[in-house]
Design a protein around this motif. Structure first.
Motif, mmCIF file in Angstrom:
data_model
loop_
_atom_site.group_PDB
_atom_site.id
_atom_site.type_symbol
_atom_site.label_atom_id
_atom_site.label_comp_id
_atom_site.label_asym_id
_atom_site.label_seq_id
_atom_site.Cartn_x
_atom_site.Cartn_y
_atom_site.Cartn_z
ATOM 1 N N VAL A 16 -18.105 49.599 -25.029
ATOM 2 C CA VAL A 16 -17.630 50.328 -26.331
ATOM 3 C C VAL A 16 -19.033 51.003 -27.058
ATOM 4 C CG1 VAL A 16 -16.709 50.446 -28.524
ATOM 5 C CG2 VAL A 16 -15.736 48.932 -26.729
ATOM 6 N N LYS A 17 -20.083 50.187 -27.492
ATOM 7 C CA LYS A 17 -21.343 50.942 -27.752
ATOM 8 C C LYS A 17 -21.937 52.016 -26.926
ATOM 9 C CE LYS A 17 -24.993 48.217 -28.044
ATOM 10 N NZ LYS A 17 -25.851 47.101 -28.218
ATOM 11 N N ASN A 18 -21.761 51.755 -25.755
ATOM 12 C CA ASN A 18 -22.525 52.680 -24.808
ATOM 13 C C ASN A 18 -21.394 53.871 -24.341
ATOM 14 O OD1 ASN A 18 -24.975 51.431 -24.861
ATOM 15 N ND2 ASN A 18 -24.276 50.093 -23.240
ATOM 16 N N ARG A 19 -20.210 53.812 -24.779
ATOM 17 C CA ARG A 19 -19.338 54.602 -24.414
ATOM 18 C C ARG A 19 -19.175 54.877 -23.056
ATOM 19 N NH1 ARG A 19 -20.646 59.631 -29.009
ATOM 20 N NH2 ARG A 19 -20.357 58.377 -30.751
ATOM 21 N N PHE A 20 -19.131 53.653 -22.130
ATOM 22 C CA PHE A 20 -18.900 53.780 -21.101
ATOM 23 C C PHE A 20 -17.309 53.763 -20.381
ATOM 24 C CE2 PHE A 20 -18.516 51.185 -16.957
ATOM 25 C CZ PHE A 20 -19.206 51.744 -16.183
ATOM 26 N N GLN A 21 -17.188 54.444 -19.404
ATOM 27 C CA GLN A 21 -15.821 54.725 -18.958
ATOM 28 C C GLN A 21 -15.204 53.503 -18.704
ATOM 29 O OE1 GLN A 21 -14.066 57.571 -19.080
ATOM 30 N NE2 GLN A 21 -12.139 56.120 -18.054
ATOM 31 N N ILE A 22 -13.975 53.192 -19.218
ATOM 32 C CA ILE A 22 -13.290 51.966 -19.067
ATOM 33 C C ILE A 22 -11.826 52.603 -18.453
ATOM 34 C CG2 ILE A 22 -12.248 49.682 -19.609
ATOM 35 C CD1 ILE A 22 -14.659 49.648 -21.822
ATOM 36 N N ASP A 23 -11.419 52.053 -17.316
ATOM 37 C CA ASP A 23 -9.770 52.510 -17.038
ATOM 38 C C ASP A 23 -8.936 51.274 -17.207
ATOM 39 O OD1 ASP A 23 -10.873 55.001 -15.827
ATOM 40 O OD2 ASP A 23 -12.020 53.788 -14.630
ATOM 41 N N ARG A 24 -9.202 50.352 -17.089
ATOM 42 C CA ARG A 24 -8.125 48.934 -17.265
ATOM 43 C C ARG A 24 -8.720 47.809 -17.739
ATOM 44 N NH1 ARG A 24 -3.385 49.590 -12.822
ATOM 45 N NH2 ARG A 24 -3.678 51.667 -13.788
ATOM 46 N N VAL A 25 -8.383 47.331 -18.711
ATOM 47 C CA VAL A 25 -8.731 45.881 -19.293
ATOM 48 C C VAL A 25 -7.703 44.927 -19.385
ATOM 49 C CG1 VAL A 25 -9.708 45.144 -21.656
ATOM 50 C CG2 VAL A 25 -10.404 47.451 -20.969
ATOM 51 N N PHE A 26 -8.191 43.615 -19.231
ATOM 52 C CA PHE A 26 -7.145 42.639 -18.964
ATOM 53 C C PHE A 26 -8.038 41.481 -19.692
ATOM 54 C CE2 PHE A 26 -6.977 44.845 -14.817
ATOM 55 C CZ PHE A 26 -5.431 44.901 -14.564
#
Length: 363
Positions: free
Chosen positions: A340-350
């Motif tokens: 979140v801090k680095n604004r990294f692309q996240i497509d799906r979270v479990f």
């Protein structure tokens, strides 16, 4: 190449589980010992038939159960594959692709190409030669089925030869049979040495450039293959050490004793490198593995990152995360703060908790 979904039954701490993955970045987060790594392990078994931890089949079956199932759906070059692994407590595993049973486990290699990166891999530089040989073999076996066959046969012959060396201490009349095993050991061993040499030749230039980028051009990493014996000298060397082998009841030369040398300048960083140099070199090696697979199969592998980010400083984290934007990645971690801090692309979270996995719609 993509893993579309995985279904587990009685695998580790999962009684039943169905997970559908994004083509991009998938994150499994939760406290330690909840089952995050078990998901990555099941994916790895689906591609290689073996656990990345070296666990036996019976140890991956849920406690109190007799068998376990892993079903993985894979998309590769516009083709769909269903890989079924049937683990059994007291019998050999069953393997099927698109519901057709495989006669040999090695036939599975090459369908699902993966690069697995765990905190243990960060120690590959400073640990013993066996770990570096394991890196070589795991990657080559995924890329080259002939190598897999040669390696399997080499270790079978090596075990038979070592057994004979032990038997000869009290059954000297068997000495004439030693040359039979020697001929086969030489045949497979020479092929392994040549293939490893070619592989390291390809890998060397990739590792060099990636390490130079990570270090901001401050350091240059050189990777060198250190065979126990050259292929062309194997026969003469094996004859030379025969008396030694008979004395100690083990085979003292051959590719089972190979190593890899990592140098920055003239310094052997396996022994004399700082922890930072060793970890940067290990990261370079794993990222090079990804690039080499791309070149070999003309596709991207699936990247499995098992709680690695917590072991890297911010600059190495950023370089790693910036290198995997075009690869399907499955990441385990204890928290999402860094992403979140680095604004990294996240497509799906479990979220993983005590063998249960819940897909999160909001961070």
């Amino acid at each position: 190449m993509r893993i579309k979904s995985i279904e587990l039954k009685n695998f580790r701490n999962y009684e039943e589980l169905q997970l559908a993955f994004s083509d991009g970045t998938n994150i499994l987060f939760g406290d330690n010992a909840q089952g995050k790594t078990n998901v990555l392990e099941s994916a790895y078994v689906s591609g290689t038939t073996k656990s990345h931890k070296g666990s036996k089949d019976k140890d991956m079956i849920q406690f109190g159960k007799e068998e376990s199932h892993i079903r993985t759906f894979v998309s590769k070059h516009d083709k769909e594959y269903q890989i079924d692994i049937h683990l059994k407590k007291n019998r050999s595993k069953g393997i099927a692709v698109n519901r057709v049973p495989l006669k040999k486990a090695g036939a599975l290699f090459g369908i699902l190409n993966m690069v697995f990166f765990s905190p243990e891999d960060l120690n590959i530089i400073k640990n013993g030669p066996s770990q570096r040989r394991r890196f070589l073999d795991l990657e080559l076996c995924q890329l080259d089925k002939i190598y897999l066959s040669d390696l399997t046969n080499y270790h079978r012959i090596l075990n038979q030869r070592n057994k004979l060396l032990r038997d000869l201490t009290y059954r000297r009349e068997l000495i004439d049979t030693l040359s039979v095993w020697d001929m086969q050991l030489l045949d497979y061993g020479q092929r392994i040495i040549r293939r490893r040499s070619a592989f390291i030749g390809e890998l060397r230039e990739i590792v060099y450039q990636i390490h130079k980028n990570i270090s901001g051009s401050r350091e240059e990493l050189n990777l060198t293959y250190e065979p126990s014996v050259q292929a062309g000298q194997f026969e003469a060397e094996l004859a030379k050490v025969r008396d030694k082998d008979l004395k100690y009841c083990q085979t003292s030369v051959g590719p089972h004793r190979d190593d890899l040398l990592f140098q920055i300048g003239d310094v052997d960083i396996r022994t004399f490198g700082s922890q930072g140099q060793q970890r940067t070199s290990a990261l370079s090696l794993k990222l090079s593995e990804i690039e080499l697979v791309k070149r070999s199969i003309h596709d991207t592998p699936v990247l499995l990152l098992d709680d690695v980010l917590s072991e890297l400083d911010s600059s190495r984290q950023n370089y790693l995360l910036g290198s995997i934007h075009d690869i399907q990645t499955i990441i385990t971690c204890t928290g999402l703060d860094e992403f979140v801090k680095n604004r990294f692309q996240i497509d799906r979270v479990f979220e993983v908790s005590n063998g249960h996995v819940e897909q999160k719609t909001k961070l």
